[in-house]
Motif scaffolding. Sequence first.
Motif, short mmCIF file in Angstrom:
data_model
loop_
_atom_site.label_atom_id
_atom_site.label_comp_id
_atom_site.label_asym_id
_atom_site.label_seq_id
_atom_site.Cartn_x
_atom_site.Cartn_y
_atom_site.Cartn_z
N SER B 65 12.86 -46.20 63.30
CA SER B 65 11.53 -46.06 63.86
C SER B 65 10.53 -45.45 62.87
N ARG B 66 9.42 -46.15 62.71
CA ARG B 66 8.30 -45.66 61.91
C ARG B 66 7.02 -46.03 62.65
N SER B 67 5.94 -45.36 62.33
CA SER B 67 4.66 -45.73 62.92
C SER B 67 3.62 -45.79 61.82
N SER B 68 2.47 -46.37 62.15
CA SER B 68 1.41 -46.44 61.17
C SER B 68 0.07 -46.19 61.84
N SER B 69 -0.89 -45.81 61.05
CA SER B 69 -2.24 -45.56 61.55
C SER B 69 -3.21 -45.90 60.42
N GLY B 70 -4.49 -45.88 60.76
CA GLY B 70 -5.49 -46.22 59.76
C GLY B 70 -6.04 -47.62 60.01
N CYS B 265 18.45 -35.05 43.46
CA CYS B 265 17.47 -36.04 43.03
C CYS B 265 17.15 -36.93 44.22
N VAL B 266 15.90 -36.96 44.61
CA VAL B 266 15.52 -37.68 45.82
C VAL B 266 14.90 -39.02 45.43
N ALA B 267 15.50 -40.09 45.96
CA ALA B 267 15.04 -41.45 45.63
C ALA B 267 15.14 -42.32 46.89
N GLY B 268 14.43 -41.91 47.91
CA GLY B 268 14.51 -42.61 49.20
C GLY B 268 13.39 -43.59 49.44
N ASN B 269 12.62 -43.89 48.37
CA ASN B 269 11.41 -44.71 48.47
C ASN B 269 10.28 -43.82 49.03
N SER B 270 9.05 -44.26 48.82
CA SER B 270 7.90 -43.35 48.98
C SER B 270 7.55 -42.97 50.40
N ILE B 271 8.30 -43.49 51.38
CA ILE B 271 8.12 -42.99 52.74
C ILE B 271 9.20 -41.95 53.04
N GLU B 272 10.46 -42.30 52.75
CA GLU B 272 11.55 -41.37 53.09
C GLU B 272 11.60 -40.16 52.17
N THR B 273 11.20 -40.29 50.94
CA THR B 273 11.26 -39.15 50.01
C THR B 273 10.36 -38.00 50.49
N PRO B 274 9.06 -38.23 50.74
CA PRO B 274 8.25 -37.13 51.25
C PRO B 274 8.68 -36.69 52.65
N ARG B 275 9.15 -37.65 53.44
CA ARG B 275 9.63 -37.28 54.78
C ARG B 275 10.74 -36.23 54.68
N LEU B 276 11.66 -36.47 53.74
CA LEU B 276 12.78 -35.54 53.58
C LEU B 276 12.29 -34.17 53.09
N LEU B 277 11.36 -34.16 52.15
CA LEU B 277 10.85 -32.87 51.64
C LEU B 277 10.11 -32.13 52.76
N ASN B 394 -4.63 -41.12 52.47
CA ASN B 394 -3.55 -42.08 52.72
C ASN B 394 -2.24 -41.34 52.55
N ALA B 395 -1.53 -41.17 53.66
CA ALA B 395 -0.45 -40.19 53.61
C ALA B 395 0.71 -40.51 54.54
N VAL B 396 1.88 -40.07 54.11
CA VAL B 396 3.07 -40.08 54.95
C VAL B 396 3.20 -38.69 55.57
N THR B 397 3.24 -38.62 56.88
CA THR B 397 3.39 -37.35 57.57
C THR B 397 4.53 -37.45 58.58
N LEU B 398 4.98 -36.31 59.07
CA LEU B 398 6.00 -36.31 60.12
C LEU B 398 5.31 -36.48 61.47
N HIS B 399 5.86 -37.37 62.28
CA HIS B 399 5.30 -37.57 63.61
C HIS B 399 5.52 -36.31 64.45
N SER B 400 4.51 -35.95 65.22
CA SER B 400 4.59 -34.69 65.96
C SER B 400 5.57 -34.75 67.13
N PRO B 411 8.58 -40.84 60.40
CA PRO B 411 7.40 -40.80 59.53
C PRO B 411 6.26 -41.65 60.08
N ASN B 412 5.04 -41.17 59.86
CA ASN B 412 3.86 -41.99 60.13
C ASN B 412 3.20 -42.30 58.79
N VAL B 413 2.80 -43.54 58.64
CA VAL B 413 2.15 -43.97 57.40
C VAL B 413 0.69 -44.28 57.72
#
Lengths: 188, 522
Positions: B65-70, B265-277, B394-400, B411-413
């Motif tokens: 599950s992922r969501s998007s906005s914008g 070393c985090v290499a989860g692609n640019s949505i999962e990497t920041p999500r994990l951090l 333009n950002a990846v954030t954690l869904h509330s 993650p929300n994109v």
Amino acid sequence: MLDLDLTRREFLQTSGTVLMGTIATSSGILSMLAPSQTWALELTKLDKSTGHALLLATRQILPHDTLDDAVYALVVKDLDSAAASDDAVAKLLTDGVAQLNADAGGDWSGASSDKQAAVIEKMAGNDFFEKIRGTAIVSLYNNEMAWAHFGYEGDAWKHGGYLKRGFDDLNWLPDPPADASPSAYAAE
Amino acid sequence: MAKYDLNDDGVVVVVGSGAGGGTLANELCQKGIQVVLLEAGKRESNESFVNDEWSSFGQISWLDSRSSSGTWRVGKDFNGLPAWICKTVGGSTTHWAGASLRFQEHEFRVKTEYGDIDGANMLDWPLTLKDLEPYYAKAEDKMGVTRTNDVPGLPGNNNFKVMYAGAKKLGYKHCHTGRMAINSKPRDGRGACLQLGFCFQGCKTGAKWSTLVTEIPKAEKTGKLDLRPESHVLKIEQDKSGKVTGVIYADADGNQHMQKARAICVAGNSIETPRLLLNSENSHSPDGLANSSGQVGKNYMRHMTGSVYAAFEKPVHMWRGTTMAGIITDESINDPKRGFVGGYEMETLSIGLPFMAAFLDPGAWGKDFTRKMDTYSHMAGMWLVGEDLPQETNAVTLHSENKDQHGMPTPNVHFDDHENDIAMRNHAYKQGSAIYDAAGAKENYLVPPYPSTHNLGTCRMSADAKDGVCNAHGQTHDISNLFISDGSQFTTGAAENPTLTIVTLAIRQADYIAKQLSEKAI
């Protein structure tokens, strides 16, 4: 032959609701692909008139005049499966068909194509319409009969790829020079 | 294959097995370093891949599950699927098309070259093309990129013939079958391309480079790699000194384990990497790990993209053969006279009938749509891919509220096109159409962006710790034993397909990590 692989004998044995038809002789390729001219589709949840109404609605939403009903029936099959596993979908579809009938003056399936088009136009974007469209945009184009109809060739691996089967057979434009497009590797 | 204990705190943990993680893991193993490679997806193979678009999509895509906005159109057309990337051993290298282009010199210093631009969070990379050139050379050799190292170009298919004819009539100078990490002849134990046309579905011949068929098997041969598929990392642990100490991951049955580590070393692609951090926040790092700059998840880039398909009088059969072996590079320069900064590439692209229905004009119906679909066998197609500008919003954030199957926030994109992106796309549509018109097209179809395959920039590298998340080696500014090892590192996106540069950075990062380990700096 995928989901249409129901022979006439199987049709006679089944006790469920069945949507059936005959592949038009004009559908040359499909006639060759199908196991018999007659196709039959067993519905598990929806009744036959609902299934038929949905087939006609799909024909209005994604109208390919020469694409056989047998392919559109695959969309109905997937809608029926969704209805069988989710009562809310079943209600959405049966209520939607009731609305089609009401808007068509009582008999959607018997209405003229122009009348059907007007009814569908009015429904565009609502949940019922989107359920059909969203299902059809996958189901209608994701089967071997549709691929044959549109000329798409599907699985290339089982035929060894296109290296020897026309990946570069276009001959109505000049061939690019070798520096832009080298010859294919030929094993020694 | 190695098997390390969960309490072994001498291992390097790599999260994700794609272009960045898979390459890094192999490079480290070749140096004798013990690596635990955690991959969320299952392990497929050439044998298990299928030449069927929807089946393959279900087999290898990241469908959690992922969501998007914008205001971007992907957010409307594919709200729950902002990105088309993979959850499988090999990551999105199983899906990529193979285009392997070096970035241009000026693309590493766009703040200087383009200047400050309203709404854009411009920044120069903390490294230069010259820094990367030796590593680009290693990457090209490793990947067997055509038109490098005496590897011949691929033969052009029907789709390329149309592109080439139009390009030449229009006066473009640089059009050929591309620099592709697909074997044009047998190399490195893998055969030559058989022109299947299913590059996106996991190459069944193995002619296409992916970490699944190259880096990972080579790493396994060293005896240093402990690859754990179906191991989804949920959290990185940090101790009071600020160092990271291990990861918590869920296995195939959903059971959670803690793997200790000397470096992560985090290499989860640019949505999962920041999500994990972000999900690893703790009292020491209340805004998420390595986020003192506030830039984790920000500056999400996805390339300016779009496609032009054109219908011709006669058949093309564009699906036959290598999907992306065709390129025009003339528009990749920076020429602001065109009305935008940065450039774009034009690359051949074909999708099968099932995906054409889904992507030609998402949401469309009726006779105009089906009339276009009826021309399928007579279509040629190209993809337009160019530099988009980093925007902090333009950002990846954690869904509330929403949680995934492991209880981790989804993650929300969020993405809005910059006006520069829009100007570039319009120019690219116009030029793409002109190419096909010159080749005799009856009609052009301007196709909107697909869900993003090039996800970049959400943990960007910067010279100054206040501007980004990691340094020129992907080492996070805040935590010396935590590394970013995928496209999230990119300071800016450049016009080129990113995989070659991700692999290049991974090779370079492996040298750096090995040195840091041997010097006991980490």
